[in-house]
Design a protein around this motif. Structure first.
Motif, mmCIF file in Angstrom:
data_model
loop_
_atom_site.group_PDB
_atom_site.id
_atom_site.type_symbol
_atom_site.label_atom_id
_atom_site.label_comp_id
_atom_site.label_asym_id
_atom_site.label_seq_id
_atom_site.Cartn_x
_atom_site.Cartn_y
_atom_site.Cartn_z
ATOM 1 N N CYS A 44 0.962 -1.315 0.125
ATOM 2 C CA CYS A 44 0.392 0.274 0.055
ATOM 3 C C CYS A 44 1.340 1.634 -0.130
ATOM 4 O O CYS A 44 1.543 1.286 0.528
ATOM 5 C CB CYS A 44 -0.681 0.376 1.163
ATOM 6 N N THR A 46 0.718 3.969 2.148
ATOM 7 C CA THR A 46 1.204 3.851 2.922
ATOM 8 C C THR A 46 2.724 3.246 3.783
ATOM 9 O O THR A 46 3.654 4.042 4.871
ATOM 10 C CB THR A 46 0.154 3.818 4.454
ATOM 11 N N HIS A 65 0.897 -4.475 5.512
ATOM 12 C CA HIS A 65 0.288 -3.702 6.559
ATOM 13 C C HIS A 65 -1.671 -4.960 5.721
ATOM 14 O O HIS A 65 -3.374 -4.414 6.352
ATOM 15 C CB HIS A 65 -0.736 -2.754 7.537
ATOM 16 N N GLU A 66 -1.263 -5.772 4.540
ATOM 17 C CA GLU A 66 -2.686 -6.127 4.393
ATOM 18 C C GLU A 66 -1.971 -7.601 3.660
ATOM 19 O O GLU A 66 -2.278 -8.500 2.899
ATOM 20 C CB GLU A 66 -2.677 -5.769 2.294
HETATM 21 ZN ZN ZN Z 1 -2.671 1.146 3.355
#
Ligand code: ZN
Ligand code: CXF
Length: 381
Positions: A44, A46, A65-66
């Motif tokens: 992502c 981020t 974070h995925e």
């Molecule tokens: Zn994200």
């Protein structure tokens, strides 16, 4: 005695060096924690923002974070999942603050210590390298790794109805996809038959377009600067597409929707675009904002038209998602063909993490997903 678990993890040292996959150890589980064998993890923007030191997250750190994978071990207080469960992961939250108490965990008062501090909220490390603490617990998971410590609140069991769906497809559901879809379905509560325009056709914008179609919005206008993305947006639900480089976007929207937009959704964070989108709103129109902007950015709106038209401007984080209800709902939309987000994914072996990041930054791949295990490296049928 503490039992640590060995793993391989991609360590981010900032933007002066590539991510490096190294041996690490996971701390022993606390009572509310869950250890997950990671099969896949989406990438992502981020993650890149942290790499570029644009967010207050300590470096070096294991990002990601995925994540999606299989639960291997659980702490003594965990009841929601058990070893062998297939799970997707998202952000963590405290479960006790005023936001968490009303099932609005994206606005958790303790978001930073639970997601971005590099350690647990009590200051203890979840990861070690060469026996020394290493920053981790990113979004309560740090899933650019073969194993991750997550928490009961940020793992979501994949429903039985999706037992045949590969976890590597489901991995990215817990961030940009839920952000775009949740903004439309949960936050703005887009109504059937109402017009919506979406600025930016990346993961978040595409998810918003698919969700707008689920909500029955009409027309659905997609705006981007890449024709290839606009072509895909059309396939995913956009009834009209506009290229911000070659079309007069405002004039075209006024022609398509002479009464104005019921909903304007900005994923770009570009002030000039947001301020113009505001002027296109119909009476009671809602402008939803999810784009990353510079810390010093300010927005200006005409106060009279804001008030007298009953317009609303809404900042939305993570699509107002309550993970345990919304992620299963989205997975079901996927299964039934209404939310075909697999169209956005490009797969990469874990070892090629730097190429995957590059493909995202050039725009070549909308949603790169890393596959952690060699047995999964064969192309998907
Ligand atoms: Zn994200
Ligand atoms: C997040 C922000 C906080 C809620 C979930 C999504 N964005 C991540 O990239």
């Amino acid at each position: 005695m503490t039992t640590r678990t060995p793993a391989r993890a991609a360590i981010c040292h900032g933007n002066t060096r590539p991510f490096a996959i190294e041996d690490v150890e996971l701390d022993a589980l606390r009572t509310d924690e869950v250890r997950v064998r990671i099969l896949a993890c989406g990438i992502c923007h981020t993650d890149m923002a942290v790499r570029d030191a644009q967010l207050p997250v300590p470096l070096p750190i294991v990002l990601g974070h995925e994540g999606a994978g299989i639960v291997e071990d659980v702490g003594t207080a965990v009841t929601a999942v058990k070893p062998g469960d297939r799970v997707v992961m998202s952000f963590n939250s405290c479960g006790q603050c005023p936001s968490c108490r009303i099932e609005a965990p994206t606005y958790c008062y303790e978001f930073y210590p639970n997601n971005w501090s590099g350690v647990r909220p009590d200051g203890s490390p979840t990861l070690y390298r060469d026996g020394a603490p290493l920053n981790g617990n990113f979004f309560g998971q740090s899933a650019f790794a073969t194993q991750a410590i997550a928490h009961e609140r940020n793992v979501v069991r994949v429903p039985e109805s999706l037992a045949d769906t590969a976890l590597e497809v489901l991995a990215p559901i817990g961030c940009g996809l839920m952000t775009g879809a949740g903004a439309v379905l949960n936050a703005m509560k887009v109504r059937e038959g109402m017009p919506i325009a979406v600025w930016g056709a990346g993961t978040v914008g595409m998810a918003a377009i698919m969700a707008a179609r689920i909500a029955g919005a009409d027309p659905i206008i997609a705006i981007d600067v890449h024709d290839s993305r606009l072509a895909l947006a059309r396939e995913l639900g956009a009834t009209h597409v506009l290229n911000g480089r070659s079309d007069d976007v405002e004039a075209e929207i006024r022609t398509i929707c002479p009464q104005g937009l019921g909903y304007a959704f900005d994923t770009t964070g570009v002030n000039t675009l947001i301020e113009r989108a505001f002027t296109l709103l119909a009476p009671m129109g809602v402008l939803g904002l999810v784009g990353a902007s510079a810390p010093e950015d300010m927005l200006a709106f005409n106060e009279a038209s804001f008030m007298s038209n009953g317009r609303r401007v809404m900042g939305i984080l993570g699509g107002d998602s309550d993970l345990q209800t919304f992620l299963p709902e989205l997975m079901e939309h996927y299964r039934e063909g209404r939310f075909p987000f697999d169209r956005l994914i490009g797969f990469f072996p874990f070892e090629r993490i730097n190429e995957a990041i590059h493909a995202s930054e050039t725009g070549e791949v909308i949603k790169p997903v890393l596959r952690m295990e060699a047995s999964l490296q064969a192309p998907l049928a």
